[in-house]
Design a protein around this motif. Sequence first.
Motif, PDB file in Angstrom:
ATOM      1  N   TYR A  65       0.850  -1.192   0.000  1.00 18.99           N
ATOM      2  CA  TYR A  65       0.000   0.000   0.000  1.00 18.99           C
ATOM      3  C   TYR A  65       0.882   1.237   0.000  1.00 18.99           C
ATOM      4  CZ  TYR A  65      -4.141  -2.766   0.878  1.00 18.99           C
ATOM      5  OH  TYR A  65      -5.161  -3.642   0.753  1.00 18.99           O
ATOM      6  N   TYR A  66       0.436   2.243  -0.739  1.00 20.89           N
ATOM      7  CA  TYR A  66       1.200   3.493  -0.720  1.00 20.89           C
ATOM      8  C   TYR A  66       0.234   4.653  -0.530  1.00 20.89           C
ATOM      9  CZ  TYR A  66      -0.459   4.371  -5.461  1.00 20.89           C
ATOM     10  OH  TYR A  66      -1.254   4.593  -6.544  1.00 20.89           O
ATOM     11  N   LEU A 106       0.711  -2.892  -6.224  1.00 13.91           N
ATOM     12  CA  LEU A 106       0.664  -1.592  -5.562  1.00 13.91           C
ATOM     13  C   LEU A 106      -0.786  -1.166  -5.410  1.00 13.91           C
ATOM     14  CD1 LEU A 106       3.494   0.363  -7.390  1.00 13.91           C
ATOM     15  CD2 LEU A 106       3.438  -0.289  -4.979  1.00 13.91           C
ATOM     16  N   VAL A 107      -1.146  -0.780  -4.212  1.00 11.95           N
ATOM     17  CA  VAL A 107      -2.531  -0.353  -3.997  1.00 11.95           C
ATOM     18  C   VAL A 107      -2.515   0.995  -3.266  1.00 11.95           C
ATOM     19  CG1 VAL A 107      -4.719  -0.895  -2.880  1.00 11.95           C
ATOM     20  CG2 VAL A 107      -3.321  -2.733  -3.854  1.00 11.95           C
ATOM     21  N   LEU A 131       3.961   2.464   2.179  1.00 15.72           N
ATOM     22  CA  LEU A 131       4.973   3.392   1.672  1.00 15.72           C
ATOM     23  C   LEU A 131       4.333   4.772   1.628  1.00 15.72           C
ATOM     24  CD1 LEU A 131       7.859   3.285   0.454  1.00 15.72           C
ATOM     25  CD2 LEU A 131       6.751   3.309  -1.796  1.00 15.72           C
ATOM     26  N   LEU A 132       4.990   5.715   2.285  1.00 12.12           N
ATOM     27  CA  LEU A 132       4.379   7.037   2.352  1.00 12.12           C
ATOM     28  C   LEU A 132       5.287   8.081   1.715  1.00 12.12           C
ATOM     29  CD1 LEU A 132       2.194   8.337   5.088  1.00 12.12           C
ATOM     30  CD2 LEU A 132       4.038   9.845   4.373  1.00 12.12           C
ATOM     31  N   ILE A 133       4.723   8.758   0.710  1.00 16.47           N
ATOM     32  CA  ILE A 133       5.473   9.847   0.086  1.00 16.47           C
ATOM     33  C   ILE A 133       4.932  11.136   0.697  1.00 16.47           C
ATOM     34  CG2 ILE A 133       6.089  10.955  -2.086  1.00 16.47           C
ATOM     35  CD1 ILE A 133       5.404   8.288  -3.469  1.00 16.47           C
ATOM     36  N   PRO A 134       5.740  11.774   1.517  1.00 17.73           N
ATOM     37  CA  PRO A 134       5.209  12.919   2.258  1.00 17.73           C
ATOM     38  C   PRO A 134       4.980  14.131   1.358  1.00 17.73           C
ATOM     39  CG  PRO A 134       7.519  12.593   2.752  1.00 17.73           C
ATOM     40  CD  PRO A 134       7.143  11.507   1.812  1.00 17.73           C
TER      41      PRO A 134
END
Lengths: 402, 315
Positions: A65-66, A106-107, A131-134
Motif C-alpha cells: 500500500y502506498y 501496488l494499492v 509506503l508514504l510519500i510525504p
Amino acid sequence: MTKENIGEKIRISARRIGAIFSSTALGWIRTGPALFFTFIYPIVMILLFGYIFGAAPDDSMYTLYYLNEDTYQVDDQLYSNNPALLLLQNLGLENETLSDELNLRLVDANFSTAILSPENWTKENDVPYLLLIPSGWSAAVNESKTNVTAPKANIEFYYDPSYTSYFEIQSLVDNVLQELNLNEFGIPTLIAIETTTTPERQSLDYIDFYVPGIIMVTISTAGMMGLVGMATEERQTGFIFKLAATPIKKWEWATAHLFWQAVMGLMVAVLTVLTGWIAFDFNMTTIHPLMIPILIFGSMTFGGLGLIIARFVKRPEAAMAATMSFVFPQMFLSGALFPPETLPEYLQIIAKFFPLYYISEAMRSVMLESTFSNVWVPLGVTIAMGIVFFILGSILTVWRKE
Amino acid sequence: MKEEYAIVIKNLVKKYDDLIAVNDISFKIKIGEIFAFLGPNGAGKTTTVEILEGIRKKTSGQAFVLGLNIDKRKDLEKIKKIIGTLPQEFNTHENLTVKENLRFWSRMYAYSLPVDDLIALVKLEEKTKAKFKNLSGGLKKRLGIAISLVNDPELVFLDEPTTGLDPRARRETWEVIEGLKSQGKTVFLTTHYMEEAQVLADTVAIIHKGKIMDIGSPTQLIDRHGGENRIVVRCNDQETRDKIHDLLFNFGPLENEDGDIVISSKKGALSKVVDLLDENEVAYSDIITQRPTLEDVFLSLTGEILIIDEKSVED
Ligand SMILES: Nc1ncnc2c1ncn2[C@@H]1O[C@H](COP(=O)(O)OP(=O)(O)OP(=O)(O)O)[C@@H](O)[C@H]1O
Ligand SMILES: [Mg+2]
C-alpha cells in the motif's frame, strides 16, 4: 575346489538368500499396517516439506500500500520532473499494477494522515507495509538536485516486523530509490551489489532439493529401524537361533535383509518422486541412473548400521531408542533437508560424521549437469560405507547365546 | 571309521555368572537310540541341548556330535547339515502358512525331504494353508517337529516335544518319534514327563540342578533306584481305608494321592494280603501290583517329586 563345487555353493547360497527375502516380503505384504506406514511416511514428508518450505515463497503475492501526499503540480506531463510519480512508476507503474520481479501489487491506501496516523491506519486495516510519500517530497527532491546543501529528501516505509517478508519489500523499494538516484538525479552510486544465482542450484526449485533429501531420509530411517526391529525381534522370538542351527551363513542372512531394504528403498523413491511430481511439479529430468547404486549402497550402509546397533543393544525398545537418537540428528544435520551451509560451523563439522551427509550429497550432485562432476567423491564414500557397514554388520551379528 | 556314538560329552560345564546351570556332566549316546533327558524345570536340559546344537557358548568341557568336535568351526558347519532341532520355544514366520514355513526351512539345506511327506507325517494335511500365528500351541509344536526333519537329519534334538499337547496328540507324537528311531535316526529328547521317557527312551539320563544323577535304560534305573514292587489296595470310603490300614499295619502301609493304600511287595506278600483282607471281609474295590516307575527313581535320587503327570495321560 572344483568349478562345480563353487557353482553348487553359489546356487545353495542364492536359494537361502531367496528364501529369506521372499518370506520377508510375503510376511510384510500380509501385514497391512507395515505396508501402509512404509509408504505413508515419505508421502507425508514430501507434502509437508513441499508446502512449508517449498511452495510458499514462489507463489504468494505481496501487496504494497502506498500513500502519495505529494501534491507537486509543475509540469505534470513530465514524469522526470515529478519524482513521486516517477518512483511509483518504477515500483510497479501506477495504481494496481504488477511488478514482475516480486509479484508485487501496488494499492493506493487512500487516506489522509491529517485524520489518521500511518501507524494507526496500518493497524486498523491490518496492513503489513505502507509506503508514504510525504507532502512536498518532489519539491524537496528537485531542490536537492541543484542545491547540495539541502537536506535529504526521504520517503517513509512503515512495516510490521512480524512479517518476515518486509525485508524483501524494503530492499525492493531501496533498489528503486538507488536507481532513481543514479539515473534521474545523476547522483552516482559508487558501490553496489550485483546478484546472480549460482550455477549449482540454478534450476533447482525447492521441491527438486527436497525430493532426493526425503528419499534418503526415509531410506536411512526405514533401513535402520527395519533391521534393528527385525534383528531384535528375531532374537526375542528365538527364530534367529533356530536359523543358527541350520547351515545358513550370517552373510547370507544379512544379504537377504539388506537386499530387501534396498528394494523397499527403490519403492519409496519411486513413490516420493511421483508424489513430488504430481503435487509440486518435481523436475523429472533430474532423475539419473546413478541414483540406483546410491540407493543400494545407501540402504546397505543404514542396514549395516542397524545390525551393529542391534548387536550391542539387545532389548527391542532400547535398540529403537538408540536408533532414534541417531536418526533424528542425522535427519537435520546431514544436509538432506536443509542445506548444510546454513548450519553453524561446528555443526557442519559434525554433519560430516553422518553417513547421510555423503549419500544426499551424492544424490544431489547427480541431479544437475552442472554439479555432476562433484558426484564422484560422495559416491565413492557411499559405496565404501555400504560395503564396510554391510561387512561389519554381518560379522558383528552374534548367533550364539552367551 | 564308523562312529559308534552320536554324542559324546566330557566334563561339560556351563555357568551363567555365578549360577552353574550344567555342572561337569559326561555321558555318551549311541547311534540309533532314543535318548531322554529327564529333569524338572531349570535342571539344565535346554542349556545342554543348545550347546550341542552349537547355538550356545559353553564354559568348559568337550562335546562331540556324530564324531565332530563342536569347538571346530568346520566341524560345526558339518554338524548343522546333519542335525535337526526343535527349540523349546519354537517360532517361525507368523504370517506364512504351514506349507510356506516348511518350504522356507527346507530351502536352508542343500538336500531336503518333500514338504508334503512331512506334512503327512505330523498329520497337518488339514492345516497346510493356515498361518503359523493362527495355529494352536499343539499344532505349532507339530509343525516344529516336521521342520526339525526337513533335512532328513541323522540326529534330532527335540526340546520338550510334547509339553502342552493333549494326550492324543502326545501319543501321536510318540509314534512319530518311534518312527524316527525305526529309520535309524538318533533322537535326543528332553522332557519332564517320566512316562514319556519310560515309553520312548532306550536310555534315560536324569538331570537335576545341572548334575546327571544316573543314566541307563528305564529298567536299569528302576532296578537300581526304584525300590521294590508295590501292592496297591484300592478302596472307596474312609471306613474301609482305616480298616485296611489297621489290618496291614505290619506291612508299613502308606497312602497315595488317590487315597489308595500302598505297601511294598516282598516275596509272598500278595497272597498274604489277599487272604488277610478276605478273611476280614474287607470291601476293597481292587488290588493290584505296581512296578516302580521313573518317578520313584527320581524321588529316590533327588528326594524331590519330579512332576505329577497330568491325569489325562492314562494307560
Ligand atoms: N540366559 C541365561 N542367563 C542366566 N541364567 C540362565 C539363562 N538361561 C538359563 N538360565 C538358568 O540356567 C538354569 C538351567 O536352565 P535350562 O533352561 O537349561 O533348564 P531346563 O532344564 O531346560 O528347564 P525347563 O524344563 O524349564 O526348560 C536355570 O536355572 C535357568 O534359570
Ligand atoms: Mg528347557
